[in-house]
Scaffold this motif. Structure first.
Motif, PDB file in Angstrom:
ATOM      1  N   ALA A   7       4.834   6.485   2.535  1.00  8.92           N
ATOM      2  CA  ALA A   7       3.568   7.210   2.386  1.00  8.92           C
ATOM      3  C   ALA A   7       3.046   7.046   0.967  1.00  8.92           C
ATOM      4  N   VAL A   8       1.870   6.430   0.841  1.00 11.81           N
ATOM      5  CA  VAL A   8       1.239   6.277  -0.477  1.00 11.81           C
ATOM      6  C   VAL A   8       0.320   7.477  -0.680  1.00 11.81           C
ATOM      7  N   VAL A   9       0.598   8.263  -1.716  1.00 11.09           N
ATOM      8  CA  VAL A   9      -0.194   9.473  -1.951  1.00 11.09           C
ATOM      9  C   VAL A   9      -0.694   9.484  -3.393  1.00 11.09           C
ATOM     10  N   THR A  34       1.320   1.472  -8.032  1.00  9.43           N
ATOM     11  CA  THR A  34      -0.031   1.236  -8.543  1.00  9.43           C
ATOM     12  C   THR A  34      -0.890   0.675  -7.429  1.00  9.43           C
ATOM     13  N   GLY A  35      -2.029   1.293  -7.187  1.00 11.80           N
ATOM     14  CA  GLY A  35      -2.944   0.797  -6.153  1.00 11.80           C
ATOM     15  C   GLY A  35      -3.574  -0.511  -6.581  1.00 11.80           C
ATOM     16  N   GLY A  36      -3.663  -1.450  -5.662  1.00  6.76           N
ATOM     17  CA  GLY A  36      -4.198  -2.773  -5.975  1.00  6.76           C
ATOM     18  C   GLY A  36      -5.677  -2.736  -6.312  1.00  6.76           C
ATOM     19  N   VAL A  92     -15.350   5.814  -4.747  1.00  7.00           N
ATOM     20  CA  VAL A  92     -14.624   5.536  -3.491  1.00  7.00           C
ATOM     21  C   VAL A  92     -13.823   6.777  -3.113  1.00  7.00           C
ATOM     22  N   GLU A  93     -13.608   6.940  -1.810  1.00  9.07           N
ATOM     23  CA  GLU A  93     -12.771   8.060  -1.363  1.00  9.07           C
ATOM     24  C   GLU A  93     -11.326   7.573  -1.270  1.00  9.07           C
ATOM     25  N   VAL A  94     -10.425   8.273  -1.936  1.00  7.98           N
ATOM     26  CA  VAL A  94      -9.010   7.890  -1.932  1.00  7.98           C
ATOM     27  C   VAL A  94      -8.206   8.923  -1.148  1.00  7.98           C
ATOM     28  N   ALA A  97      -3.489  10.325   2.505  1.00  4.83           N
ATOM     29  CA  ALA A  97      -2.272   9.541   2.373  1.00  4.83           C
ATOM     30  C   ALA A  97      -2.405   8.298   3.257  1.00  4.83           C
ATOM     31  N   THR A  98      -1.803   7.201   2.781  1.00  5.98           N
ATOM     32  CA  THR A  98      -1.751   5.985   3.592  1.00  5.98           C
ATOM     33  C   THR A  98      -0.309   5.835   4.042  1.00  5.98           C
ATOM     34  N   VAL A  99      -0.098   5.843   5.358  1.00  2.00           N
ATOM     35  CA  VAL A  99       1.271   5.986   5.866  1.00  2.00           C
ATOM     36  C   VAL A  99       1.666   4.835   6.791  1.00  2.00           C
ATOM     37  N   PHE A 100       2.861   4.313   6.586  1.00  2.00           N
ATOM     38  CA  PHE A 100       3.450   3.301   7.461  1.00  2.00           C
ATOM     39  C   PHE A 100       4.730   3.892   8.048  1.00  2.00           C
ATOM     40  N   VAL A 101       4.954   3.702   9.342  1.00  2.00           N
ATOM     41  CA  VAL A 101       6.210   4.140   9.956  1.00  2.00           C
ATOM     42  C   VAL A 101       6.928   2.879  10.451  1.00  2.00           C
TER      43      VAL A 101
END
Ligand code: 2BA
Length: 110
Positions: A7-9, A34-36, A92-94, A97-101
């Protein structure tokens, strides 16, 4: 241990999320990332858990991370194409959370 949640938060949400995960008996590892796109710091949680607890973990992530608008400063196109240069900051809206399972083949502790 059958799933790995990545989870990227945003950094601002990381201590609250960390606390909530521990309170709910999840084990997690925090990575400074670090976000790309924004090239600024964020936090990635590695959470190893059983299938049946994945939904609960996702719920906790959802409850503790919120979306925010962030300004992207203009970067001058050094020797690049000036036509694509935007001279003003863009919002931009950040998140939340960006989540991978991911499936876990093996979980070992030595
Ligand atoms: P960043 O890459 O720094 O991206 C921050 C925000 O900038 C993104 O928020 C999105 O709103 C915007 N953005 C990213 N790339 C863009 C592009 N090519 N054009 C226009 N806007 C763009 P989120 O989507 O919420 O992502 C937050 C952070 O989650 C990202 O930080 C990155 O670290 C991670 N992330 C998002 N999608 C990912 C993916 N598919 N794979 C790996 N990491 C990802």
């Amino acid at each position: 241990m059958t799933k790995l949640i990545l989870a990227v938060v945003q950094d601002q949400d990381s201590s609250r999320l960390s606390k909530a995960l521990v309170e709910n008996n999840f084990r997690a590892t925090k990575l400074a990332t670090t976000g790309g796109f924004l090239k600024s710091g964020n936090t990635t949680f590695m959470i190893g858990t059983e299938d049946i607890r994945v939904e609960r973990a996702l719920q906790i992530i959802k409850e503790n991370c919120r979306a925010r608008d962030q300004l992207v400063a203009p970067v001058s196109p050094m020797g690049g194409n000036a036509d694509s240069y935007v001279p003003y900051p863009v919002e931009v809206e950040v998140g939340g959370a960006t989540v991978f399972v991911l499936p876990v083949d093996q979980f070992l502790q030595f």
